[in-house]
Design a protein around this motif. Structure first.
Motif, PDB file in Angstrom:
ATOM      1  N   MET A   1       8.145 -25.254 -43.511  1.00  0.00           N
ATOM      2  CA  MET A   1       7.866 -25.556 -42.093  1.00  0.00           C
ATOM      3  C   MET A   1       7.009 -24.431 -41.495  1.00  0.00           C
ATOM      4  O   MET A   1       7.268 -23.261 -41.719  1.00  0.00           O
ATOM      5  N   THR A   2       5.991 -24.839 -40.741  1.00  0.00           N
ATOM      6  CA  THR A   2       5.121 -23.855 -40.111  1.00  0.00           C
ATOM      7  C   THR A   2       5.865 -23.094 -39.016  1.00  0.00           C
ATOM      8  O   THR A   2       6.566 -23.685 -38.204  1.00  0.00           O
ATOM      9  N   GLN A   3       5.709 -21.777 -39.024  1.00  0.00           N
ATOM     10  CA  GLN A   3       6.290 -20.972 -37.951  1.00  0.00           C
ATOM     11  C   GLN A   3       5.501 -21.213 -36.672  1.00  0.00           C
ATOM     12  O   GLN A   3       4.267 -21.197 -36.676  1.00  0.00           O
ATOM     13  N   ARG A   4       6.209 -21.461 -35.557  1.00  0.00           N
ATOM     14  CA  ARG A   4       5.532 -21.705 -34.280  1.00  0.00           C
ATOM     15  C   ARG A   4       5.810 -20.556 -33.333  1.00  0.00           C
ATOM     16  O   ARG A   4       6.961 -20.193 -33.103  1.00  0.00           O
ATOM     17  N   LEU A   5       4.745 -19.990 -32.796  1.00  0.00           N
ATOM     18  CA  LEU A   5       4.892 -18.931 -31.796  1.00  0.00           C
ATOM     19  C   LEU A   5       3.715 -18.995 -30.845  1.00  0.00           C
ATOM     20  O   LEU A   5       2.560 -19.101 -31.261  1.00  0.00           O
ATOM     21  N   LEU A   6       3.993 -18.948 -29.558  1.00  0.00           N
ATOM     22  CA  LEU A   6       2.956 -18.854 -28.533  1.00  0.00           C
ATOM     23  C   LEU A   6       3.493 -17.888 -27.488  1.00  0.00           C
ATOM     24  O   LEU A   6       4.463 -18.189 -26.785  1.00  0.00           O
ATOM     25  N   GLN A   7       2.849 -16.728 -27.386  1.00  0.00           N
ATOM     26  CA  GLN A   7       3.435 -15.633 -26.602  1.00  0.00           C
ATOM     27  C   GLN A   7       2.362 -14.827 -25.884  1.00  0.00           C
ATOM     28  O   GLN A   7       1.319 -14.509 -26.462  1.00  0.00           O
ATOM     29  N   LEU A   8       2.623 -14.522 -24.625  1.00  0.00           N
ATOM     30  CA  LEU A   8       1.784 -13.619 -23.847  1.00  0.00           C
ATOM     31  C   LEU A   8       2.430 -12.239 -23.874  1.00  0.00           C
ATOM     32  O   LEU A   8       3.600 -12.092 -23.525  1.00  0.00           O
ATOM     33  N   ASP A   9       1.652 -11.245 -24.256  1.00  0.00           N
ATOM     34  CA  ASP A   9       2.169  -9.882 -24.356  1.00  0.00           C
ATOM     35  C   ASP A   9       1.291  -8.959 -23.524  1.00  0.00           C
ATOM     36  O   ASP A   9       0.196  -8.590 -23.935  1.00  0.00           O
ATOM     37  N   GLN A  10       1.753  -8.646 -22.302  1.00  0.00           N
ATOM     38  CA  GLN A  10       1.048  -7.754 -21.390  1.00  0.00           C
ATOM     39  C   GLN A  10      -0.398  -8.226 -21.130  1.00  0.00           C
ATOM     40  O   GLN A  10      -1.341  -7.427 -21.094  1.00  0.00           O
ATOM     41  N   VAL A  11      -0.562  -9.518 -20.925  1.00  0.00           N
ATOM     42  CA  VAL A  11      -1.898 -10.102 -20.781  1.00  0.00           C
ATOM     43  C   VAL A  11      -2.422  -9.914 -19.359  1.00  0.00           C
ATOM     44  O   VAL A  11      -1.747 -10.246 -18.375  1.00  0.00           O
ATOM     45  N   SER A  12      -3.638  -9.395 -19.266  1.00  0.00           N
ATOM     46  CA  SER A  12      -4.334  -9.235 -17.988  1.00  0.00           C
ATOM     47  C   SER A  12      -5.721  -9.844 -18.100  1.00  0.00           C
ATOM     48  O   SER A  12      -6.293  -9.919 -19.195  1.00  0.00           O
ATOM     49  N   TYR A  13      -6.253 -10.281 -16.950  1.00  0.00           N
ATOM     50  CA  TYR A  13      -7.615 -10.824 -16.947  1.00  0.00           C
ATOM     51  C   TYR A  13      -8.324 -10.402 -15.671  1.00  0.00           C
ATOM     52  O   TYR A  13      -7.830 -10.634 -14.565  1.00  0.00           O
ATOM     53  N   ASN A  14      -9.496  -9.770 -15.846  1.00  0.00           N
ATOM     54  CA  ASN A  14     -10.341  -9.354 -14.726  1.00  0.00           C
ATOM     55  C   ASN A  14     -11.537 -10.282 -14.611  1.00  0.00           C
ATOM     56  O   ASN A  14     -12.188 -10.596 -15.622  1.00  0.00           O
ATOM     57  N   LEU A  15     -11.843 -10.696 -13.399  1.00  0.00           N
ATOM     58  CA  LEU A  15     -13.023 -11.514 -13.142  1.00  0.00           C
ATOM     59  C   LEU A  15     -14.289 -10.674 -13.298  1.00  0.00           C
ATOM     60  O   LEU A  15     -14.226  -9.442 -13.273  1.00  0.00           O
ATOM     61  N   PRO A  16     -15.455 -11.326 -13.484  1.00  0.00           N
ATOM     62  CA  PRO A  16     -16.704 -10.568 -13.665  1.00  0.00           C
ATOM     63  C   PRO A  16     -16.994  -9.578 -12.533  1.00  0.00           C
ATOM     64  O   PRO A  16     -17.640  -8.547 -12.768  1.00  0.00           O
ATOM     65  N   ASP A  17     -16.517  -9.871 -11.312  1.00  0.00           N
ATOM     66  CA  ASP A  17     -16.774  -8.944 -10.204  1.00  0.00           C
ATOM     67  C   ASP A  17     -15.757  -7.802 -10.155  1.00  0.00           C
ATOM     68  O   ASP A  17     -15.770  -6.988  -9.235  1.00  0.00           O
ATOM     69  N   GLY A  18     -14.872  -7.759 -11.154  1.00  0.00           N
ATOM     70  CA  GLY A  18     -13.904  -6.670 -11.238  1.00  0.00           C
ATOM     71  C   GLY A  18     -12.545  -6.979 -10.659  1.00  0.00           C
ATOM     72  O   GLY A  18     -11.593  -6.221 -10.874  1.00  0.00           O
TER      73      GLY A  18
ATOM     74  N   LEU B   1      -6.845 -19.034 -22.429  1.00  0.00           N
ATOM     75  CA  LEU B   1      -6.380 -17.840 -23.129  1.00  0.00           C
ATOM     76  C   LEU B   1      -5.358 -18.221 -24.198  1.00  0.00           C
ATOM     77  O   LEU B   1      -5.364 -17.664 -25.307  1.00  0.00           O
ATOM     78  N   LEU B   2      -4.506 -19.182 -23.886  1.00  0.00           N
ATOM     79  CA  LEU B   2      -3.501 -19.607 -24.853  1.00  0.00           C
ATOM     80  C   LEU B   2      -4.146 -20.245 -26.084  1.00  0.00           C
ATOM     81  O   LEU B   2      -3.650 -20.083 -27.201  1.00  0.00           O
ATOM     82  N   THR B   3      -5.248 -20.960 -25.885  1.00  0.00           N
ATOM     83  CA  THR B   3      -5.907 -21.617 -27.011  1.00  0.00           C
ATOM     84  C   THR B   3      -6.819 -20.674 -27.785  1.00  0.00           C
ATOM     85  O   THR B   3      -7.223 -20.987 -28.904  1.00  0.00           O
TER      86      THR B   3
ATOM     87  N   ALA C   1      -0.604 -22.358  -7.320  1.00  0.00           N
ATOM     88  CA  ALA C   1      -1.593 -22.752  -6.321  1.00  0.00           C
ATOM     89  C   ALA C   1      -2.976 -22.893  -6.943  1.00  0.00           C
ATOM     90  O   ALA C   1      -3.280 -22.281  -7.970  1.00  0.00           O
ATOM     91  N   ASN C   2      -3.820 -23.707  -6.302  1.00  0.00           N
ATOM     92  CA  ASN C   2      -5.206 -23.828  -6.749  1.00  0.00           C
ATOM     93  C   ASN C   2      -5.879 -22.462  -6.745  1.00  0.00           C
ATOM     94  O   ASN C   2      -5.725 -21.690  -5.790  1.00  0.00           O
ATOM     95  N   GLY C   3      -6.618 -22.171  -7.798  1.00  0.00           N
ATOM     96  CA  GLY C   3      -7.358 -20.918  -7.872  1.00  0.00           C
ATOM     97  C   GLY C   3      -6.587 -19.749  -8.433  1.00  0.00           C
ATOM     98  O   GLY C   3      -7.133 -18.645  -8.550  1.00  0.00           O
ATOM     99  N   CYS C   4      -5.319 -19.981  -8.805  1.00  0.00           N
ATOM    100  CA  CYS C   4      -4.521 -18.858  -9.306  1.00  0.00           C
ATOM    101  C   CYS C   4      -4.813 -18.532 -10.764  1.00  0.00           C
ATOM    102  O   CYS C   4      -4.386 -17.489 -11.263  1.00  0.00           O
ATOM    103  N   GLY C   5      -5.516 -19.452 -11.458  1.00  0.00           N
ATOM    104  CA  GLY C   5      -5.899 -19.160 -12.839  1.00  0.00           C
ATOM    105  C   GLY C   5      -5.168 -19.956 -13.896  1.00  0.00           C
ATOM    106  O   GLY C   5      -5.146 -19.560 -15.065  1.00  0.00           O
ATOM    107  N   LYS C   6      -4.603 -21.106 -13.533  1.00  0.00           N
ATOM    108  CA  LYS C   6      -3.840 -21.894 -14.510  1.00  0.00           C
ATOM    109  C   LYS C   6      -4.711 -22.371 -15.664  1.00  0.00           C
ATOM    110  O   LYS C   6      -4.321 -22.259 -16.837  1.00  0.00           O
ATOM    111  N   SER C   7      -5.885 -22.927 -15.366  1.00  0.00           N
ATOM    112  CA  SER C   7      -6.755 -23.418 -16.435  1.00  0.00           C
ATOM    113  C   SER C   7      -7.250 -22.273 -17.308  1.00  0.00           C
ATOM    114  O   SER C   7      -7.357 -22.410 -18.539  1.00  0.00           O
TER     115      SER C   7
END
Length: 241
Positions: free
Chosen positions: A1-18, A50-52, A39-45
């Protein structure tokens, strides 16, 4: 059976304007169905991408074990010009075609493993959902938004992936098609991350993860249970004042 793991570890993201969109996100997704809300614009998409692995975080690590398959919110014909591309099988079908012509390339055979009936399955499933007039080479620029959405979701169910990332998958679907989508989500046997504003669809998840400027907050249960938990938090906060 394939091991399944999907995990965020201290993930940060800065927009191009900083500007910092989110910072130090930590979460291990369970192997069933998780809804991401916010909320809209919070970065869900963006979080979905990032997850993919379609985008990389500014800092931190996204850990993945197992195959991840995504259905994007925007299904532009420029990016997905054919039904095969929209269903995520264009590379497999191309590899099968090369093998039929004598290819011994290892990459082609790796793509074709357990996928020898890919064209037949695609044709049968298109017929099953009432799109039997389409084939792998059909151009998507002549399809309606609902037809494109249904083909893209069909690709997800055929993918055999360990993780599905679905971004607003009920867009352009009518009531009956939304009901079928909910049933498909209930039947999906592996991990699934649902990014959605559709409260009815979010009733079919086992966990809600809320993205906000404060980070991620996880709540067990479906959307109704999440709302009740948030109301309880608000009442506790008001009582403490």
């Amino acid at each position: 059976m394939t091991q399944r793991l999907l995990q965020l570890d201290q993930v940060s993201y800065n927009l191009p304007d900083g500007r910092v969109l989110f910072d130090h996100l930590n979460h291990t997704f369970n192997s069933r169905t998780t809804g991401i809300v916010g909320a809209n614009g919070c970065g869900k998409s963006l979080l979905g991408r990032l997850l993919t692995g379609q985008q990389c975080p500014t800092n931190g690590i996204v850990r993945r074990e197992g195959q991840v398959y995504a259905v994007a919110q925007l299904l532009e014909p420029e990016r997905y010009p054919t039904v095969a591309a929209l269903a995520g099988v264009d590379l497999i079908l191309a590899a099968l075609d090369r093998i039929a012509q004598g290819s011994v390339d290892e990459d082609d055979h790796a793509l074709a493993v357990d996928q020898w009936d890919c064209a037949t399955r695609l044709e049968a499933e298109l017929e099953k959902i009432g799109l039997g007039h389409l084939n792998a080479d059909s151009h998507t620029d002549v399809l309606s938004g609902g037809e494109r959405q249904r083909v893209a979701l069909l690709g997800a169910w055929l993918s055999r992936a360990d993780w599905l990332i679905l971004d607003e998958p009920s867009n352009h679907l009518d009531i009956d098609q939304q009901h079928e989508l909910a049933q498909q989500i209930d039947r999906w046997p592996s991990g699934l991350v649902l990014i959605s504003h559709d409260r009815g669809l979010l009733e079919h998840v086992n966990e809600i993860v809320e993205l906000s400027p404060l980070g991620l907050a996880a709540y067990g249960g479906n959307y109704s249970q999440y709302v009740a938990a948030r109301e309880q938090e608000q009442q506790s906060f008001q009582s403490a004042l």
